[in-house]
Scaffold this active site. Structure first.
Site, PDB file in Angstrom:
ATOM      1  N   ASP A  49       6.798  30.571 -49.799  1.00 38.86           N
ATOM      2  CA  ASP A  49       7.753  31.415 -49.100  1.00 38.86           C
ATOM      3  C   ASP A  49       8.498  30.526 -48.101  1.00 38.86           C
ATOM      4  OD1 ASP A  49       8.876  33.890 -47.921  1.00 38.86           O
ATOM      5  OD2 ASP A  49       7.615  33.298 -46.227  1.00 38.86           O
ATOM      6  N   ALA A  50       9.691  30.915 -47.732  1.00 38.78           N
ATOM      7  CA  ALA A  50      10.492  30.080 -46.830  1.00 38.78           C
ATOM      8  C   ALA A  50      10.310  30.469 -45.364  1.00 38.78           C
ATOM      9  CB  ALA A  50      11.967  30.158 -47.220  1.00 38.78           C
ATOM     10  N   SER A  65      11.984  32.922 -52.240  1.00 36.79           N
ATOM     11  CA  SER A  65      12.344  33.543 -50.962  1.00 36.79           C
ATOM     12  C   SER A  65      13.297  34.716 -51.128  1.00 36.79           C
ATOM     13  CB  SER A  65      13.010  32.484 -50.071  1.00 36.79           C
ATOM     14  OG  SER A  65      13.511  33.047 -48.875  1.00 36.79           O
TER      15      SER A  65
END
Length: 220
Positions: free
Chosen positions: A13-14, A120
């Site tokens: 995930d960002a 994301s």
């Protein structure tokens, strides 16, 4: 060289996992004043809430629009913060700091033969800017944005983008996120999941528990 720890791909995930979502407000802390930390928390919480509601409604707009709308709510919630800072805060969001350990962790995984990717909610433009600003473009193989599907996590088809692109079974993918709800969605899909619990939050979604819980990515 065999993939790192037997996983063919490490997917991250960002926002909140690789990039510090509170860096934008912190960068302007002196101007914003004592309401800054709470404003930043509400900005983030509303950003996520809007993504969930729009996914359920089937009424997609990209994550940048949600980021703007969430900030507008946070500024309205804290009228002591001068709204003239809105543009500066939004500009800072395009260049969020990555966490200190991120570059070395990603390089080590890359050197051990794993594919590396971001998955994301962020728009392609947001992610491109963040990755370039943190100089991570040389180690990442792919950046997957939900914009391709016009929905948001934790919709199963979002996680499926990775397995489709890499032609992998879900259990060949290690997925890392600081968001517990994101970990629940990824676990249900079948990924090996690593919850990066930076804030030492209590556990939830116990029927979809993470495989590993870590305080940061340095112990990955």
């Amino acid at each position: 060289m065999p993939p790192a720890n037997g996983y063919a791909a490490y997917v991250f995930d960002a926002y909140g996992t690789l990039f510090d979502v509170h860096a934008a407000v912190r960068r302007h802390a002196a101007d914003i004043g004592p309401d800054g930390p709470l404003l930043s928390e509400i900005w983030r919480n509303k950003q996520l809430e809007y993504s969930w509601v729009r996914a359920l409604m089937g009424a997609y707009v990209d994550f940048w629009q949600l980021t703007e709308q969430a900030l507008d709510f946070a500024l309205a919630r804290f009228p002591a913060v001068d709204p003239k800072h809105r543009d500066a805060l939004l500009e800072a969001y395009w260049k969020l700091d990555c966490y200190e350990e991120v570059p070395s962790v990603l390089k080590a995984l890359k050197d051990r033969g794993a594919k590396l990717a971001i998955l994301s909610n962020g728009s392609p433009e947001m992610l491109e800017s963040a990755v370039r600003n943190a100089a991570l473009d040389s180690v990442l193989d792919d950046v997957f944005s939900v914009d391709q599907l016009r929905t948001f996590k934790a919709t199963p088809s979002v996680y499926e983008m990775v397995t489709t692109a890499y032609r992998l079974y879900p259990d060949a993918v290690s997925f890392q996120s600081s968001n517990r709800w994101d970990i629940a969605g990824a676990k249900k899909f079948g990924f090996r999941t690593v919850w990066i619990n930076r804030a030492s939050n209590p556990d939830e979604y116990r029927d979809y528990s993470p495989n590993v819980v870590l305080p940061n990515l340095g112990q990955l």
